[in-house]
Enzyme design. Sequence first.
Site, mmCIF file in Angstrom:
data_model
loop_
_atom_site.group_PDB
_atom_site.id
_atom_site.type_symbol
_atom_site.label_atom_id
_atom_site.label_comp_id
_atom_site.label_asym_id
_atom_site.label_seq_id
_atom_site.Cartn_x
_atom_site.Cartn_y
_atom_site.Cartn_z
ATOM 1 N N LYS A 1 43.376 3.659 4.940
ATOM 2 C CA LYS A 1 44.742 3.189 5.076
ATOM 3 C C LYS A 1 45.555 4.138 4.592
ATOM 4 O O LYS A 1 46.658 4.699 4.984
ATOM 5 C CB LYS A 1 45.131 1.795 4.863
ATOM 6 C CG LYS A 1 44.331 0.984 6.244
ATOM 7 C CD LYS A 1 44.948 -0.431 6.138
ATOM 8 C CE LYS A 1 44.334 -1.245 7.155
ATOM 9 N NZ LYS A 1 44.734 -2.773 6.941
ATOM 10 N N LYS B 1 35.212 -3.583 16.656
ATOM 11 C CA LYS B 1 35.221 -5.192 16.343
ATOM 12 C C LYS B 1 36.700 -5.555 16.985
ATOM 13 O O LYS B 1 37.812 -4.937 17.005
ATOM 14 C CB LYS B 1 35.282 -5.540 14.986
ATOM 15 C CG LYS B 1 35.154 -6.922 14.521
ATOM 16 C CD LYS B 1 35.327 -7.362 13.198
ATOM 17 C CE LYS B 1 35.094 -8.452 12.844
ATOM 18 N NZ LYS B 1 34.833 -8.738 11.147
ATOM 19 N N LYS C 1 42.739 -8.541 15.303
ATOM 20 C CA LYS C 1 44.416 -8.767 15.502
ATOM 21 C C LYS C 1 45.265 -7.786 15.284
ATOM 22 O O LYS C 1 46.418 -7.588 16.042
ATOM 23 C CB LYS C 1 44.781 -9.832 14.383
ATOM 24 C CG LYS C 1 44.159 -11.100 14.148
ATOM 25 C CD LYS C 1 44.431 -12.067 13.281
ATOM 26 C CE LYS C 1 43.718 -13.234 13.188
ATOM 27 N NZ LYS C 1 44.393 -13.894 11.939
#
Length: 405
Positions: free
Chosen positions: A175, A269, A272
Amino acid sequence: MYHRMTLVRRGCVSSARAFSSRVTAKAAHTVSRRPGMIRTTSAAAVPEAATRDPKAAGSEIPRKKRVLSGVQPTGSVHLGNYLGAIRNWVDLQDTYDTYFMVVDLHAITVQPHNPKELLEATRNGAALYIACGIDPAKSKVFVQSHVTAHAEMAWLLSCVTPVGWLKKMIQFKEKSRKNNEEVGTGLLTYPVLMAADILLYQSDLVPVGEDQKQHLELARDLAERTNYLFGGKKAKKMGCQYTRLFKVPDPFIPPAGARVMSLQDGTSKMSKSAESDLSRINLLDSPELIQSKIKKAKTDTYDGLSDGFENPDRPDAKNLLTIYQCVTGKTQDEVVADVGRLRWGEFKPVLTEALVEHLRPIQARYQDVIQDQAYLDRVLKEGQMAADEEARKTLDNVKKAMGFY
């Protein structure tokens, strides 16, 4: 006992024995990857269902092995959270001393967050725990931020954590590489908070997926580092009641077949954080929305589903068949016998119906819990009090060892 235990869920049948043997072999003599740290553990330390109280030296009072886990209240709890984590927790409640928390402090590592949405998602997450089968009479159900020892312990641990360890964490590297200036400090330091979550409760086992092993390894290393720096004879000289400050936890790998992937990409995967809501089935999705998502789920051009579990070139087929297996309670062989000859257009309605029927009682129970605010408040308060009592013992002991009073 853990190393002999077979977790059986109709449709997700798995033995923990193979993993336990690997843990046993590794535990006999493991050298940590952290510089300057050598870990040597007796093979007898492999967890069993019951153990002696680690804080009561010389005590013969047995206690159940302790398991701790949690899910972030970011977005909606989805099928991957349920099949990969929450449903497995239900099986642990009778055998282990279980602590399950809504980890709201971890939900603010990505900024900015919406305070109202966080508040609502936290309560919804707790209600879904109960709706999915977590029994407050058997487990401690609580909200992470309600136990202030988590934040306090995270600070103490951060002061003994080399920053180089944190910069090696995969999520931070990925990130920060994308948007370095916008990454908050919390993204760098949240693994220390996660370690505090685990170590506060002297956890024996921590359910982890393949993508979370690095976090547990950090917790194990921090436990050993703190024990080395401040425990043992040093802690005794400081007047500590317990000279081993932290128990070094072991990983508990969830049953095979419970790793649920994105409906839009069978190699990623279910998450959310994925931009498209079409990529996941949320536990509170309506039957109509579930039907729409399954209808739009990615498939392939193969004819039939008979080799869907085994063919490495069919990740999307394996994912949808695995979901069907887990919600119907069938073995892989039974699934293939049942739907192996179907085409995608025939299988998707079957999968939709199975999903809707499986989630129906969960959704009904959720509505009962969320509408009874007094009951939910009472459950969370009782969970917080029990968790706080246990966490405070560890925190006070560590503070004394580190020179605080």
